[in-house]
Design a protein around this motif. Structure first.
Motif, PDB file in Angstrom:
ATOM      1  N   GLU A  19       0.792  -0.966   0.102  1.00  0.00           N
ATOM      2  CA  GLU A  19       0.026   0.035   0.061  1.00  0.00           C
ATOM      3  C   GLU A  19       0.903   0.979  -0.031  1.00  0.00           C
ATOM      4  N   GLU A  20       0.650   2.043  -1.007  1.00  0.00           N
ATOM      5  CA  GLU A  20       1.515   3.292  -0.994  1.00  0.00           C
ATOM      6  C   GLU A  20       3.015   3.161  -1.041  1.00  0.00           C
ATOM      7  N   GLY A  21       3.542   1.881  -1.688  1.00  0.00           N
ATOM      8  CA  GLY A  21       4.876   1.491  -1.723  1.00  0.00           C
ATOM      9  C   GLY A  21       5.384   0.832  -0.455  1.00  0.00           C
ATOM     10  N   LYS A  22       4.579   0.620   0.406  1.00  0.00           N
ATOM     11  CA  LYS A  22       4.956   0.047   1.830  1.00  0.00           C
ATOM     12  C   LYS A  22       4.371  -1.362   2.224  1.00  0.00           C
ATOM     13  N   LEU A  23       5.126  -2.246   2.599  1.00  0.00           N
ATOM     14  CA  LEU A  23       4.673  -3.374   2.876  1.00  0.00           C
ATOM     15  C   LEU A  23       4.022  -3.851   4.352  1.00  0.00           C
ATOM     16  N   ARG A  24       2.891  -3.779   4.688  1.00  0.00           N
ATOM     17  CA  ARG A  24       2.137  -4.213   5.802  1.00  0.00           C
ATOM     18  C   ARG A  24       1.514  -5.410   5.607  1.00  0.00           C
ATOM     19  N   GLU A  25       1.270  -5.972   7.158  1.00  0.00           N
ATOM     20  CA  GLU A  25       0.509  -6.961   7.089  1.00  0.00           C
ATOM     21  C   GLU A  25      -0.954  -7.103   6.588  1.00  0.00           C
ATOM     22  N   PHE A  26      -1.064  -8.171   5.906  1.00  0.00           N
ATOM     23  CA  PHE A  26      -2.471  -8.248   5.348  1.00  0.00           C
ATOM     24  C   PHE A  26      -3.857  -8.434   6.239  1.00  0.00           C
ATOM     25  N   ASP A  27      -4.610  -7.546   6.189  1.00  0.00           N
ATOM     26  CA  ASP A  27      -5.884  -7.683   7.135  1.00  0.00           C
ATOM     27  C   ASP A  27      -7.050  -8.711   6.527  1.00  0.00           C
ATOM     28  N   TYR A  28      -6.807 -10.025   6.923  1.00  0.00           N
ATOM     29  CA  TYR A  28      -7.560 -11.106   6.271  1.00  0.00           C
ATOM     30  C   TYR A  28      -8.975 -10.837   6.893  1.00  0.00           C
ATOM     31  N   GLY A  29      -9.276 -10.170   8.156  1.00  0.00           N
ATOM     32  CA  GLY A  29     -10.620  -9.809   8.739  1.00  0.00           C
ATOM     33  C   GLY A  29     -11.544  -9.134   7.626  1.00  0.00           C
ATOM     34  N   ALA A  30     -10.894  -7.996   7.153  1.00  0.00           N
ATOM     35  CA  ALA A  30     -11.324  -7.031   6.224  1.00  0.00           C
ATOM     36  C   ALA A  30     -11.664  -7.918   4.982  1.00  0.00           C
ATOM     37  N   TYR A  31     -10.719  -8.641   4.390  1.00  0.00           N
ATOM     38  CA  TYR A  31     -10.641  -9.230   3.271  1.00  0.00           C
ATOM     39  C   TYR A  31     -11.746 -10.296   3.227  1.00  0.00           C
ATOM     40  N   THR A  49      -4.097 -19.239   0.832  1.00  0.00           N
ATOM     41  CA  THR A  49      -3.933 -17.865   1.050  1.00  0.00           C
ATOM     42  C   THR A  49      -2.845 -17.286   1.919  1.00  0.00           C
ATOM     43  N   GLY A  50      -2.304 -18.304   2.471  1.00  0.00           N
ATOM     44  CA  GLY A  50      -1.326 -17.986   3.591  1.00  0.00           C
ATOM     45  C   GLY A  50      -1.867 -17.766   4.918  1.00  0.00           C
ATOM     46  N   ILE A  51      -2.813 -17.973   5.368  1.00  0.00           N
ATOM     47  CA  ILE A  51      -3.473 -17.512   6.556  1.00  0.00           C
ATOM     48  C   ILE A  51      -2.666 -18.443   7.527  1.00  0.00           C
ATOM     49  N   ASN A  52      -2.307 -17.505   8.781  1.00  0.00           N
ATOM     50  CA  ASN A  52      -1.914 -18.258   9.704  1.00  0.00           C
ATOM     51  C   ASN A  52      -2.717 -18.008  11.024  1.00  0.00           C
ATOM     52  N   ASP A  53      -2.151 -18.274  12.363  1.00  0.00           N
ATOM     53  CA  ASP A  53      -3.058 -18.142  13.231  1.00  0.00           C
ATOM     54  C   ASP A  53      -3.491 -16.707  13.618  1.00  0.00           C
ATOM     55  N   ASN A  54      -2.850 -15.687  13.275  1.00  0.00           N
ATOM     56  CA  ASN A  54      -3.190 -14.200  13.373  1.00  0.00           C
ATOM     57  C   ASN A  54      -4.162 -14.021  12.336  1.00  0.00           C
ATOM     58  N   GLY A  55      -4.231 -14.525  11.091  1.00  0.00           N
ATOM     59  CA  GLY A  55      -5.291 -14.262  10.214  1.00  0.00           C
ATOM     60  C   GLY A  55      -6.337 -14.988  10.663  1.00  0.00           C
ATOM     61  N   SER A  56      -6.353 -16.146  11.295  1.00  0.00           N
ATOM     62  CA  SER A  56      -7.375 -16.928  11.566  1.00  0.00           C
ATOM     63  C   SER A  56      -8.222 -16.343  12.754  1.00  0.00           C
ATOM     64  N   ARG A  57      -7.255 -15.491  13.533  1.00  0.00           N
ATOM     65  CA  ARG A  57      -8.060 -14.645  14.744  1.00  0.00           C
ATOM     66  C   ARG A  57      -8.713 -13.675  13.993  1.00  0.00           C
ATOM     67  N   GLN A  58      -8.261 -13.022  12.871  1.00  0.00           N
ATOM     68  CA  GLN A  58      -8.823 -11.941  12.336  1.00  0.00           C
ATOM     69  C   GLN A  58     -10.381 -12.286  11.596  1.00  0.00           C
ATOM     70  N   ILE A  59     -10.305 -13.452  10.974  1.00  0.00           N
ATOM     71  CA  ILE A  59     -11.325 -14.046  10.287  1.00  0.00           C
ATOM     72  C   ILE A  59     -12.420 -14.276  11.306  1.00  0.00           C
ATOM     73  N   SER A  60     -11.854 -15.018  12.352  1.00  0.00           N
ATOM     74  CA  SER A  60     -12.965 -15.399  13.574  1.00  0.00           C
ATOM     75  C   SER A  60     -13.678 -14.223  14.156  1.00  0.00           C
ATOM     76  N   GLY A  61     -13.098 -13.140  14.253  1.00  0.00           N
ATOM     77  CA  GLY A  61     -13.878 -12.037  14.503  1.00  0.00           C
ATOM     78  C   GLY A  61     -14.886 -11.483  13.797  1.00  0.00           C
ATOM     79  N   VAL A  62     -14.935 -11.685  12.562  1.00  0.00           N
ATOM     80  CA  VAL A  62     -15.893 -11.261  11.515  1.00  0.00           C
ATOM     81  C   VAL A  62     -16.807 -12.305  11.364  1.00  0.00           C
ATOM     82  N   LEU A  63     -16.406 -13.509  11.374  1.00  0.00           N
ATOM     83  CA  LEU A  63     -17.248 -14.902  11.457  1.00  0.00           C
ATOM     84  C   LEU A  63     -18.091 -15.005  12.602  1.00  0.00           C
ATOM     85  N   LYS A  64     -17.927 -14.341  13.647  1.00  0.00           N
ATOM     86  CA  LYS A  64     -18.880 -14.214  14.740  1.00  0.00           C
ATOM     87  C   LYS A  64     -20.200 -13.734  14.370  1.00  0.00           C
TER      88      LYS A  64
END
Length: 121
Positions: A19-31, A49-64
């Protein structure tokens, strides 16, 4: 990895977003939330898609609170026990999800027990 010219997102780049030439962690929850809203069939694949425990927690927050997804395919990612426990916890609140594929992840006995406990109790 190449970022498509029409998109800022490259899901297969080790869970990162350019994003804007910078690399940052992907937001799986928003995706996940956007895919859920854009998907009328109720079947959602985030396979390999490379989802790890952190990405799974993000998805879980939305999945609820998600009411659109009835089948979620997370096959071939890097979800371990912590991410599986987060998904299990989300299933307690989610009443629409009927199918969850966690094949080819790093789910161990703790994650398995978390999921089974949530589904049985």
């Amino acid at each position: 990895c190449r970022v498509p010219a029409t998109s800022k997102v490259c899901v297969r780049c080790e869970s990162f977003l350019f994003e804007e030439g910078k690399l940052r962690e992907f937001d799986y929850g928003a995706y996940f939330e956007q895919l859920s809203l854009d998907n009328s069939s109720g079947e959602l694949s985030m396979k390999g898609t490379g989802i790890n425990d952190n990405g799974s927690r993000q998805i879980s927050g939305v999945l609820k609170e998600d009411e659109n997804v009835v089948a979620l395919d997370l096959d071939g990612n890097s979800i371990g026990d912590e991410g599986t426990a987060a998904l299990a916890n989300a299933l307690h609140s989610n009443t629409t999800l009927e199918g969850l594929n966690l094949d080819l992840n790093r789910v161990g006995s703790r994650g398995f027990i978390s999921m089974v406990t949530q589904l049985v109790c």
